[in-house]
Design an enzyme around this catalytic site. Structure first.
Site, PDB file in Angstrom:
ATOM      1  N   TYR A 248     -10.283   7.331 -10.768  1.00 38.42           N
ATOM      2  CA  TYR A 248     -11.469   8.391 -10.544  1.00 38.42           C
ATOM      3  C   TYR A 248     -11.017   8.925  -8.997  1.00 38.42           C
ATOM      4  O   TYR A 248     -10.571   8.046  -7.922  1.00 38.42           O
ATOM      5  CB  TYR A 248     -12.512   7.856 -10.488  1.00 38.42           C
ATOM      6  N   PRO A 249     -11.521  10.014  -8.671  1.00 39.15           N
ATOM      7  CA  PRO A 249     -11.359  10.581  -7.174  1.00 39.15           C
ATOM      8  C   PRO A 249     -12.761  10.321  -6.378  1.00 39.15           C
ATOM      9  O   PRO A 249     -13.748  10.164  -7.266  1.00 39.15           O
ATOM     10  CB  PRO A 249     -11.049  12.001  -7.398  1.00 39.15           C
ATOM     11  N   MET A 250     -12.747  10.211  -5.370  1.00 39.34           N
ATOM     12  CA  MET A 250     -13.878   9.913  -4.379  1.00 39.34           C
ATOM     13  C   MET A 250     -13.905  10.638  -3.113  1.00 39.34           C
ATOM     14  O   MET A 250     -12.795  11.033  -2.487  1.00 39.34           O
ATOM     15  CB  MET A 250     -14.237   8.561  -4.253  1.00 39.34           C
TER      16      MET A 250
ATOM     17  N   LYS B 135     -15.875  10.564   1.120  1.00 38.70           N
ATOM     18  CA  LYS B 135     -17.251   9.960   1.713  1.00 38.70           C
ATOM     19  C   LYS B 135     -18.122  11.359   2.118  1.00 38.70           C
ATOM     20  O   LYS B 135     -17.611  12.427   2.352  1.00 38.70           O
ATOM     21  CB  LYS B 135     -16.525   9.520   3.139  1.00 38.70           C
TER      22      LYS B 135
ATOM     23  N   ARG C 249       0.684  -1.294  -0.165  1.00 37.84           N
ATOM     24  CA  ARG C 249      -0.004  -0.021  -0.011  1.00 37.84           C
ATOM     25  C   ARG C 249       0.805   1.352   0.050  1.00 37.84           C
ATOM     26  O   ARG C 249       0.479   2.152  -0.847  1.00 37.84           O
ATOM     27  CB  ARG C 249      -0.998  -0.003   1.308  1.00 37.84           C
TER      28      ARG C 249
ATOM     29  N   HIS D  70     -16.769  -4.045   1.984  1.00 35.01           N
ATOM     30  CA  HIS D  70     -16.234  -3.578   0.877  1.00 35.01           C
ATOM     31  C   HIS D  70     -15.085  -3.981   0.080  1.00 35.01           C
ATOM     32  O   HIS D  70     -14.947  -4.225  -1.041  1.00 35.01           O
ATOM     33  CB  HIS D  70     -15.920  -1.808   1.092  1.00 35.01           C
TER      34      HIS D  70
END
Length: 271
Positions: free
Chosen positions: A167-169, A171, A153, A194
């Site tokens: 893509y950006p995201m 919450k 990671r 998830h």
């Protein structure tokens, strides 16, 4: 050459996504030999960056929203910034027009199971003796697995699979749908579900989740590599039914491309 103060993440890497449109009118202002020199200069720039310790550059022939894409991972933010500026001008003044950029950092997950949590799970769910050699062996195996996962990671080596999507995201923080108002155990349980969906695509999708809170307009960037756009479509569609997504996720623009070397991209763009 000027001296610059050292700027590095405390751990992990800085990640910059850059997507450009080609201004063909500006490109045609250059003579053919000038064009060849400019194309060779950008190839050399990327090659030198990839030969630099702690830096990796991926190049993409973008589909639809942009023409040329870069994903740059770097331990050195000064070097990242310098490379960004050189890329912008490498093909000549006004040839590369920025369509979109996104800055983020690699990060580990705060929801990763700890050794204590795993031990409790073994004792309570599998009825293992907490002092047994069998449990001790499982903990050693668990810690090795988590160590490798965390390192991946923080210092990823993404495969150059043929298809790329970014893509950006963020919450949501809406009344009744505020991710940050939920307690940690609730969020951890939701993220566990998830993650299980993601793992089911492990042989078809390689993903990199990077954090951008305070660095860009969205909170995370999602980079996906696949062999087929069908797999990108499938995982994103299935994720929409997961509670983390349908209750709490907001998505930004999607950028898709093909992982190619610059000479191949030049041919594709008819430069």
């Amino acid at each position: 050459m000027a001296e610059y103060p050292k700027v590095e993440p405390t751990e992990g890497l800085a990640v910059l996504h850059l997507f450009y449109q080609i201004n063909h009118a500006a490109w045609e202002e250059f003579l053919p030999d000038e064009q060849e020199k400019a194309k060779a200069a950008l190839v050399q720039l990327v090659d030198e960056a990839n030969a630099t310790e702690g830096m990796t550059v991926y190049t993409f022939a973008m589909i639809g929203k942009a023409d040329l894409g870069f994903m740059i991972l770097s331990k050195d933010v000064q070097a990242l910034n310098a490379l960004e500026k050189k890329i912008r001008l490498a093909l000549g003044y006004e040839v590369l027009e920025l369509e979109y950029n996104f800055l983020s950092l690699t990060e580990s997950s705060e929801y990763t199971t700890t050794e204590a949590q795993y031990k409790k799970q073994l004792v309570e769910e599998e009825n293992m003796d907490p002092d047994s050699p069998e449990l001790a062996a499982k903990l050693i195996e668990f810690n090795e697995r988590i160590k490798k996962y965390t390192y991946y990671r923080m210092y990823p080596e993404m495969p150059k699979w043929e298809y790329f999507c970014f893509y950006p995201m963020s919450k949501r923080r809406n009344p009744g749908q505020n991710w940050y108002a939920a307690d940690f155990e609730t969020r951890k349980a939701l993220m566990g579900g998830h993650a299980r969906v993601g793992r089911s695509y492990a042989d078809r999708i390689k993903q990199l989740i990077t954090g951008s809170t305070g660095l860009d307009d969205w909170e995370w960037g999602v980079t996906l590599f696949a062999h087929s756009p069908s797999d990108i479509k499938a995982i994103v569609y299935e994720m929409r039914f997961d509670e983390v997504s349908h209750q709490y996720a907001e998505f930004g623009p999607f950028y898709n491309g093909l992982t190619l070397e610059l000479p191949q991209i030049y041919e594709r763009l008819m430069l």
